[in-house]
Write an enzyme that holds these catalytic residues in place. Structure first.
Site, PDB file in Angstrom:
ATOM      1  N   HIS A  61      87.300 -35.561 -10.463  1.00 22.47           N
ATOM      2  CA  HIS A  61      88.174 -36.512  -9.790  1.00 22.47           C
ATOM      3  C   HIS A  61      88.437 -37.720 -10.686  1.00 22.47           C
ATOM      4  CE1 HIS A  61      87.463 -35.004  -5.393  1.00 22.47           C
ATOM      5  NE2 HIS A  61      87.819 -34.035  -6.237  1.00 22.47           N
ATOM      6  N   GLU A  63      87.848 -40.907 -10.463  1.00 21.26           N
ATOM      7  CA  GLU A  63      86.744 -41.836 -10.697  1.00 21.26           C
ATOM      8  C   GLU A  63      85.773 -41.300 -11.743  1.00 21.26           C
ATOM      9  OE1 GLU A  63      87.498 -42.023  -6.141  1.00 21.26           O
ATOM     10  OE2 GLU A  63      87.886 -40.660  -7.817  1.00 21.26           O
ATOM     11  N   CYS A  95      82.380 -38.601  -5.244  1.00 20.59           N
ATOM     12  CA  CYS A  95      82.667 -39.673  -6.203  1.00 20.59           C
ATOM     13  C   CYS A  95      81.809 -40.899  -5.906  1.00 20.59           C
ATOM     14  CB  CYS A  95      84.146 -40.040  -6.153  1.00 20.59           C
ATOM     15  SG  CYS A  95      85.227 -38.743  -6.792  1.00 20.59           S
ATOM     16  N   ALA A 175     135.819 -24.271   0.807  1.00 22.84           N
ATOM     17  CA  ALA A 175     136.096 -23.441   1.982  1.00 22.84           C
ATOM     18  C   ALA A 175     135.609 -22.010   1.799  1.00 22.84           C
ATOM     19  CB  ALA A 175     137.597 -23.451   2.276  1.00 22.84           C
ATOM     20  N   SER A 179     129.674 -23.381  -4.053  1.00 24.07           N
ATOM     21  CA  SER A 179     129.057 -24.704  -4.135  1.00 24.07           C
ATOM     22  C   SER A 179     128.645 -25.069  -5.550  1.00 24.07           C
ATOM     23  CB  SER A 179     127.815 -24.750  -3.223  1.00 24.07           C
ATOM     24  OG  SER A 179     126.845 -23.812  -3.653  1.00 24.07           O
ATOM     25  N   TRP A 181     129.750 -26.351  -9.172  1.00 20.23           N
ATOM     26  CA  TRP A 181     128.656 -27.277  -8.879  1.00 20.23           C
ATOM     27  C   TRP A 181     129.198 -28.509  -8.195  1.00 20.23           C
ATOM     28  CZ3 TRP A 181     123.815 -25.630  -9.474  1.00 20.23           C
ATOM     29  CH2 TRP A 181     123.585 -24.597 -10.351  1.00 20.23           C
ATOM     30  N   THR A 207     122.221 -19.468   2.572  1.00 22.15           N
ATOM     31  CA  THR A 207     122.229 -19.980   1.203  1.00 22.15           C
ATOM     32  C   THR A 207     121.886 -18.871   0.217  1.00 22.15           C
ATOM     33  OG1 THR A 207     121.649 -22.219   1.907  1.00 22.15           O
ATOM     34  CG2 THR A 207     121.149 -21.636  -0.368  1.00 22.15           C
ATOM     35  N   SER A 235     116.069 -15.165  10.304  1.00 21.50           N
ATOM     36  CA  SER A 235     115.696 -14.688  11.641  1.00 21.50           C
ATOM     37  C   SER A 235     115.961 -13.205  11.857  1.00 21.50           C
ATOM     38  CB  SER A 235     116.442 -15.503  12.703  1.00 21.50           C
ATOM     39  OG  SER A 235     116.137 -16.874  12.586  1.00 21.50           O
ATOM     40  N   GLU A 306     116.354 -27.477   1.247  1.00 26.04           N
ATOM     41  CA  GLU A 306     117.602 -27.565   0.486  1.00 26.04           C
ATOM     42  C   GLU A 306     118.729 -26.757   1.115  1.00 26.04           C
ATOM     43  OE1 GLU A 306     117.433 -26.998  -3.682  1.00 26.04           O
ATOM     44  OE2 GLU A 306     116.436 -28.902  -4.024  1.00 26.04           O
TER      45      GLU A 306
END
Length: 378
Positions: A61, A63, A95, A175, A179, A181, A207, A235, A306
């Site tokens: 860690h 410390e 620690c 449309a 996408s 860019w 997507t 789904s 996203e």
């Protein structure tokens, strides 16, 4: 015993704590499922040791790293750490024990560790050993830096960041659905750097069908060593077996419902992806609260959503969003059928609209990224 007087840097944290916070930031992403922690040891007005935790589990860690660097000089020193030192035996010794053994004089930490195994016990153990303890230096900055860790430890749920790139008129694609860019190359570089700091990235199946994204972290065009878990909300079982999200260096989880065909699930499994069958929500799609609960159980602290607009809309309608990164590109798409960045039920009145607090604005080349935290209407 009190900390030596030090100048206050912007944001309120002392200079040593600001350095500790900068160190902690280097561990973001890599420290998960633990916390990204930074530590600085000061004696006679100079830094004699510093370190940060960036995993993997079992690594020293922050410390301990700083104490090893300081050596015998740590006796009587002041230790600045961004999170309460741990007091329990896990993959590494506590620690607190290391700090006591080093005979430090004072420990200054930013915030209490919300992990049930610590939660004030580290502070109490240090005080019981006769070591001075101060809390609160850099608290706001540390809480912001560890927002994913804090929420996951307190609620069992990941911290949800919705990110999208949209035109000036709020469209994320033309449309036709094209996408690429919307945003520019600077935003692309920023996005891939962001992916190195998160635990999971989520999209809806639409997507995948339209853009066929790889959903990996590629800073500088090179696959990052640590990849976020890829999550597809599907789904009905429509993810194609040849989709890029089923290939590449990262793991993939497809969240579906009982409506998806058994044969499709078996074929996805053969592509080395996991299929998770979850109950349906009121909208007939995968229950997002159930999915978030499952991700939280798996240690996901930061979840980046996203899109597209339907998935974003579901997250906003159900008030499941913790933070927003809205990249605005200087273009007008204008087509009525073009998908919006956020759909869903939305607000019927302006008074019901979701506003953002603690807003920051940053230029990314020709683009602008607006970041803020949702404030939900009552």
């Amino acid at each position: 015993m009190t900390a030596p007087p030090l100048r206050q840097a912007q944001g309120g944290a002392s200079e040593p704590m600001q350095r500790a916070l900068a160190l902690a930031a280097q561990g973001l992403g890599r420290a998960s499922p633990g916390a990204a922690v930074g530590c600085v040891i000061v004696k006679d007005g100079r830094i004699i040791g510093e370190g940060y935790y960036a995993g993997p589990p079992g690594a020293p860690h922050a410390e301990v790293v700083a104490l090893r660097q300081a050596g015998e000089a740590a006796r009587g020193s002041t230790v600045y750490v961004t999170l309460e030192p741990c007091s329990h035996h896990g993959r590494t010794p506590p620690c607190v024990e290391a700090l006591v053994a080093a005979a430090v004089g004072l420990v200054v930490f930013a915030i209490i560790d919300p992990d049930d195994r610590v939660a004030g016990r580290g502070k109490a153990a240090l005080a019981a050993a006769g070591i001075g303890v101060e809390q609160g230096d850099g608290a706001a900055e540390s809480a912001r830096l560890l927002e994913g860790y804090v929420k996951q430890r307190r609620t069992g749920l990941p911290f949800v960041i919705v990110k999208y790139a949209a035109s000036l008129d709020g469209r994320i694609a033309a449309a036709s659905g094209d996408s690429r860019w919307v945003s520019g190359p600077e935003t692309l570089r920023w996005s891939h750097d962001l992916r190195t700091k998160i635990d999971a990235i989520m999209v809806g199946v639409s997507t995948v069908l339209v853009d066929d994204p790889l959903l990996t972290a590629r800073p500088g065009g090179v696959d990052a060593e640590r990849q976020p878990l890829r999550v597809v909300v599907d789904s009905d079982g429509r993810t194609p077996l040849e989709a890029k999200v089923l290939a590449g260096p990262a793991k993939t989880l497809i969240a579906t419902t009982e409506r998806s065909p058994y044969s499709w699930r078996d074929l996805v499994f053969l592509r080395h992806a996991e299929v998770l069958v979850l109950p349906e929500g009121p909208d007939g799609r995968v229950s997002l609260p159930a999915l978030l609960a499952e991700l939280g159980k798996r240690g996901v602290q930061l979840l980046l959503v996203e899109g597209g607009g339907v998935l974003h809309g579901s997250f906003f309608d159900q008030r499941l969003v913790d933070k927003v990164h809205a990249v605005i590109a200087p273009m007008i798409i204008g087509a009525a059928p073009a998908p919006a960045a956020v759909s869903g039920r939305g607000a019927e009145r302006m008074a019901d609209a979701v506003r953002l607090r603690d807003v920051t604005v940053e230029r990314l080349g020709e683009d602008v990224v607006v970041t803020g935290y949702p404030v939900w209407a009552h």
